[in-house]
Scaffold this motif. Structure first.
Motif, PDB file in Angstrom:
ATOM      1  N   GLN A 192       0.839  -1.202   0.000  1.00 16.59           N
ATOM      2  CA  GLN A 192       0.000   0.000   0.000  1.00 16.59           C
ATOM      3  C   GLN A 192       0.875   1.254   0.000  1.00 16.59           C
ATOM      4  OE1 GLN A 192      -3.567   0.060  -0.190  1.00 16.59           O
ATOM      5  NE2 GLN A 192      -2.846   2.086  -0.834  1.00 16.59           N
ATOM      6  N   MET A 193       1.914   1.231   0.835  1.00 18.82           N
ATOM      7  CA  MET A 193       2.828   2.377   0.904  1.00 18.82           C
ATOM      8  C   MET A 193       3.484   2.618  -0.465  1.00 18.82           C
ATOM      9  SD  MET A 193       6.226   2.732   3.265  1.00 18.82           S
ATOM     10  CE  MET A 193       7.155   1.397   2.505  1.00 18.82           C
ATOM     11  N   ALA A 194       3.856   1.532  -1.140  1.00 17.28           N
ATOM     12  CA  ALA A 194       4.527   1.668  -2.440  1.00 17.28           C
ATOM     13  C   ALA A 194       3.613   2.368  -3.446  1.00 17.28           C
ATOM     14  CB  ALA A 194       4.944   0.292  -2.952  1.00 17.28           C
ATOM     15  N   LEU A 195       2.349   1.991  -3.467  1.00 18.34           N
ATOM     16  CA  LEU A 195       1.415   2.623  -4.409  1.00 18.34           C
ATOM     17  C   LEU A 195       1.141   4.071  -4.001  1.00 18.34           C
ATOM     18  CD1 LEU A 195      -1.154  -0.262  -5.072  1.00 18.34           C
ATOM     19  CD2 LEU A 195       0.966   0.264  -6.279  1.00 18.34           C
ATOM     20  N   ASP A 196       1.002   4.310  -2.701  1.00 19.60           N
ATOM     21  CA  ASP A 196       0.771   5.691  -2.243  1.00 19.60           C
ATOM     22  C   ASP A 196       1.946   6.595  -2.623  1.00 19.60           C
ATOM     23  OD1 ASP A 196      -1.705   5.052  -1.217  1.00 19.60           O
ATOM     24  OD2 ASP A 196      -0.978   4.715   0.826  1.00 19.60           O
ATOM     25  N   ALA A 197       3.165   6.041  -2.575  1.00 15.29           N
ATOM     26  CA  ALA A 197       4.341   6.842  -2.955  1.00 15.29           C
ATOM     27  C   ALA A 197       4.314   7.151  -4.452  1.00 15.29           C
ATOM     28  CB  ALA A 197       5.623   6.106  -2.587  1.00 15.29           C
ATOM     29  N   ALA A 198       3.913   6.162  -5.254  1.00 20.03           N
ATOM     30  CA  ALA A 198       3.841   6.391  -6.709  1.00 20.03           C
ATOM     31  C   ALA A 198       2.819   7.493  -7.004  1.00 20.03           C
ATOM     32  CB  ALA A 198       3.472   5.094  -7.422  1.00 20.03           C
ATOM     33  N   LYS A 199       1.674   7.396  -6.361  1.00 14.86           N
ATOM     34  CA  LYS A 199       0.625   8.415  -6.580  1.00 14.86           C
ATOM     35  C   LYS A 199       1.150   9.803  -6.165  1.00 14.86           C
ATOM     36  CE  LYS A 199      -4.163   9.539  -5.286  1.00 14.86           C
ATOM     37  NZ  LYS A 199      -3.889  10.928  -4.941  1.00 14.86           N
ATOM     38  N   PHE A 200       1.813   9.846  -5.025  1.00 14.33           N
ATOM     39  CA  PHE A 200       2.331  11.108  -4.493  1.00 14.33           C
ATOM     40  C   PHE A 200       3.256  11.791  -5.509  1.00 14.33           C
ATOM     41  CE2 PHE A 200       5.463  13.014  -1.250  1.00 14.33           C
ATOM     42  CZ  PHE A 200       4.681  14.125  -1.000  1.00 14.33           C
ATOM     43  N   VAL A 201       4.216  11.043  -6.079  1.00 12.86           N
ATOM     44  CA  VAL A 201       5.175  11.691  -6.986  1.00 12.86           C
ATOM     45  C   VAL A 201       4.540  12.025  -8.343  1.00 12.86           C
ATOM     46  CG1 VAL A 201       7.214  10.735  -5.833  1.00 12.86           C
ATOM     47  CG2 VAL A 201       6.243   9.504  -7.787  1.00 12.86           C
ATOM     48  N   ILE A 202       3.596  11.209  -8.764  1.00  9.04           N
ATOM     49  CA  ILE A 202       2.919  11.512 -10.044  1.00  9.04           C
ATOM     50  C   ILE A 202       2.084  12.795  -9.883  1.00  9.04           C
ATOM     51  CG2 ILE A 202       1.128  10.698 -11.646  1.00  9.04           C
ATOM     52  CD1 ILE A 202       2.228   7.795 -11.006  1.00  9.04           C
ATOM     53  N   ASP A 203       1.341  12.876  -8.782  1.00  7.70           N
ATOM     54  CA  ASP A 203       0.549  14.095  -8.532  1.00  7.70           C
ATOM     55  C   ASP A 203       1.462  15.320  -8.409  1.00  7.70           C
ATOM     56  OD1 ASP A 203      -1.779  12.607  -8.584  1.00  7.70           O
ATOM     57  OD2 ASP A 203      -1.981  12.480  -6.405  1.00  7.70           O
ATOM     58  N   ASN A 204       2.594  15.141  -7.726  1.00  4.87           N
ATOM     59  CA  ASN A 204       3.533  16.276  -7.575  1.00  4.87           C
ATOM     60  C   ASN A 204       4.068  16.729  -8.920  1.00  4.87           C
ATOM     61  OD1 ASN A 204       3.302  16.278  -4.800  1.00  4.87           O
ATOM     62  ND2 ASN A 204       5.149  15.051  -4.454  1.00  4.87           N
TER      63      ASN A 204
END
Ligand code: SF4
Ligand code: SF4
Length: 446
Positions: A116-128
C-alpha cells in the motif's frame, strides 16, 4: 574603488610548476612557486603580494572589486516537500554474496515491502509532477539487496503508476522507471524488465575469472554466464542501459583487461568502473578499496584500450563534471525520497537500516499507515538541502571541490560509529589526481 583577490581560487601543487585554478572564473594558469606562495599568504593572512604577482592576478581577472558577491554555490533553507521521484529500497535479500558489498546485502532480516505504501508513494510523486507542471515522474528501484527478488512489487508499482498517470492526466505525465540489478535473473523476469523499464544499471565485473571471483552466488556458485546473457538480452531493448564494474584491490591491475572485455562483449558506448566503497564487506582486506595511484594508472591504460573501440570508461563523477561546477554529488541534498521497506524516508540510498549509526544524518520522515501519507520533518529537509560540499571541513580548501562536490555523502560518516570522517580517502585521491591531470593537460605541463 577598493579591490580584493577573487574568492574560490586554488593553487594546485605540481612539482615546481604550480597551477592556479579559479573554477568560477574559468581560469587555469601556470604560475611560479614564488607567486603560489605569495597567493597563499595573501589568502591566509592578507599579506600583500608583490607588484609582479598583483599584475599577473590582475591580468587573469582575479583582482576584483571588494563588493563583488561571493562566488560559492549554496543551497537555500526550504522546508517544502514535493518530490517528483521516489526510490524504493526494495529488499535486503540478495542471491549473490559479493565480496565487497557496501550494504552487507543478505546479512539483514528481510521485510516484505509494504504494498500500500509503495502505491501511495507512486501516486504522491505523479501528482507532484503534474502540480509542478512537469511531464515526468520517476519510480526508481534500488538495493540494499537485489530488487528483482521482489519483482512482483516492481511490476505492481510500475503498471499501477502508469495506469494511474494515464487515467488521471492523459498523456501529460510519463512514468519513468529505473532499476539496478545484479543481472542474475530468470528469463521471464529479464523479459519483463526489457519490455517495461526505461533505465537499468547491471553490475558486472568483467571476464569470467574476475566476475566470479568477486560476485559468487549465495551458495558460492558462479554467476558470470547468466549475467552476461542477461545484459545481451537487455541490449538494444532497454533505452538506457549501463554496466557498472566494481574495482577492488584484487582486480585493480586488471582494469585494462576488463576494459577490452567490455568493449568486445557489449554494444554500449560507455562503461562505468567504480572503486570499492570501504563500508560493509568493502572493508575486506583482499577485496577492499584499491590503491588510488594504481587505480588512476590502470584507468588510463583501460581508457587507452577503450579508445581503440571509440568507447569511454567512466570512473569519476568529478571528472565527468569538469569543467562545470556543482555543490552536491547526487540527490542527497534534494533530498532524495528513498523509502525503506518498513516506511522510513531516507535521503541516501545506502542508509536504510535502523541500526546504521549514520541513519540520523539521512532519515527525515516516515509513512503513516493510518492517514496513508508521508510525514516529514521540514526542519530536517531544510538542513539536508544546505548539507552540500560547503558543509564539510575537509573539502574547504580542496581544489577539486566544485567538481567533486564532496562525492558520495555516505562515506562522510563512519558506518560503524556514525562519526564524521575528517581525512582524505581513496576517492579523494582518485578525484584530485584526475582533476589535476586535466588541469595540467590544459596548461600543457608534463
Ligand atoms: S550519498 Fe552516495 S549512496 Fe547516498 S544517495 Fe548519494 S550517491 Fe547514493
Ligand atoms: S576530493 Fe575529497 S576533499 Fe576534495 S572535494 Fe572531494 S571529498 Fe572533498
Amino acid at each position: 574603488m577598493a579591490y580584493k583577490l577573487a574568492d574560490e581560487v586554488y593553487i594546485v601543487d605540481h612539482q615546481d610548476s604550480p597551477i592556479l585554478y579559479a573554477p568560477f572564473d574559468g581560469v587555469v594558469a601556470r604560475i611560479t612557486p614564488e607567486m603560489a606562495r605569495e597567493f597563499e599568504a595573501a589568502r591566509v593572512d592578507g599579506t600583500l603580494p608583490s607588484r609582479e604577482t598583483i599584475a599577473t592576478l590582475n591580468s587573469l581577472g582575479l583582482v576584483v572589486p571588494s563588493d563583488r558577491p561571493e562566488r560559492a554555490l549554496r543551497g537555500a533553507w526550504d522546508e517544502s516537500f514535493k518530490p517528483v521521484g521516489v526510490v524504493y529500497m526494495v529488499t535486503a535479500a540478495c542471491n549473490l554474496r559479493c565480496t565487497y558489498c557496501y550494504a552487507d546485502a543478505g546479512d539483514y532480516p528481510v521485510n516484505l515491502y509494504n504494498r500500500q505504501m509503495a502505491l501511495d508513494a507512486a501516486k504522491f510523486v505523479i501528482d507532484n509532477a503534474h502540480e509542478a507542471g512537469g511531464d515526468t515522474a520517476y519510480l526508481n528501484f534500488h538495493g540494499g539487496g537485489e530488487p528483482t527478488l521482489d519483482l512482483e512489487l516492481i511490476q505492481t508499482v510500475v503498471e499501477w503508476g502508469r495506469d494511474y498517470a494515464s487515467t488521471t492526466y492523459g498523456d501529460g505525465i510519463h512514468v519513468n522507471a529505473s532499476m539496478v540489478t545484479n543481472g542474475l535473473v530468470s528469463k521471464s523476469k529479464a523479459e519483463w524488465i526489457a519490455s517495461n523499464i526505461d533505465s537499468v544499471q547491471v553490475s558486472h565485473d568483467g571476464p569470467e575469472p574476475v566476475h566470479d571471483l568477486q560476485r559468487p552466488t549465495v551458495r558460492g556458485g558462479k554467476s558470470y554466464s547468466r549475467v552476461r546473457e542477461v545484459i545481451q538480452e537487455f541490449q538494444s531493448r532497454v533505452p538506457d542501459l549501463m554496466i557498472k564494474a566494481t574495482i577492488s584491490r584484487a582486480t585493480v591491475a586488471r582494469m585494462p583487461e576488463i576494459a577490452r572485455y567490455m568493449c568486445e562483449s557489449f554494444e554500449l558506448d560507455r562503461f562505468h568502473f567504480g572503486p570499492v566503497l570501504g563500508t560493509g564487506r568493502g572493508r575486506s582486506v583482499i577485496f577492499g578499496e584499491p590503491d588510488p595511484i594504481d587505480f588512476v594508472r590502470y584507468y588510463y591504460q583501460a581508457q587507452a584500450i577503450a579508445d581503440e573501440y571509440g568507447k569511454t570508461i567512466v570512473v569519476s563523477g568529478a571528472l565527468s563534471t569538469f569543467p562545470n561546477v556543482r555543490r552536491t554529488f547526487c540527490g542527497v541534498t534534494d533530498p532524495n525520497f528513498s523509502l525503506t521497506s518498513d516506511g522510513h524516508i531516507s535521503s541516501c540510498y545506502e542508509i536504510m537500516y535502523d541500526d546504521d549509526l549514520r541513519a540520523p544524518h539521512a532519515y527525515y520522515g516516515r509513512y503513516d499507515r493510518e492517514s496513508r501519507s508521508f510525514v516529514v520533518d521540514g526542519n530536517r529537509i531544510a538542513k539536508l538541502r544546505l548539507h552540500d560540499v560547503n558543509a564539510i571541513s575537509k573539502c574547504k580548501d580542496c581544489f577539486a571541490k566544485w567538481q567533486c562536490a564532496g562525492d558520495c555523502q555516505a562515506r562522510w560518516y563512519n558506518s560503524q560509529t556514525g562519526d564524521l570522517e575528517t581525512g582524505a580517502d581513496v576517492r579523494c585521491e582518485i578525484n584530485r589526481t584526475l582533476i589535476r591531470d586535466r588541469l595540467l593537460e590544459i596548461v600543457s605541463v608534463s
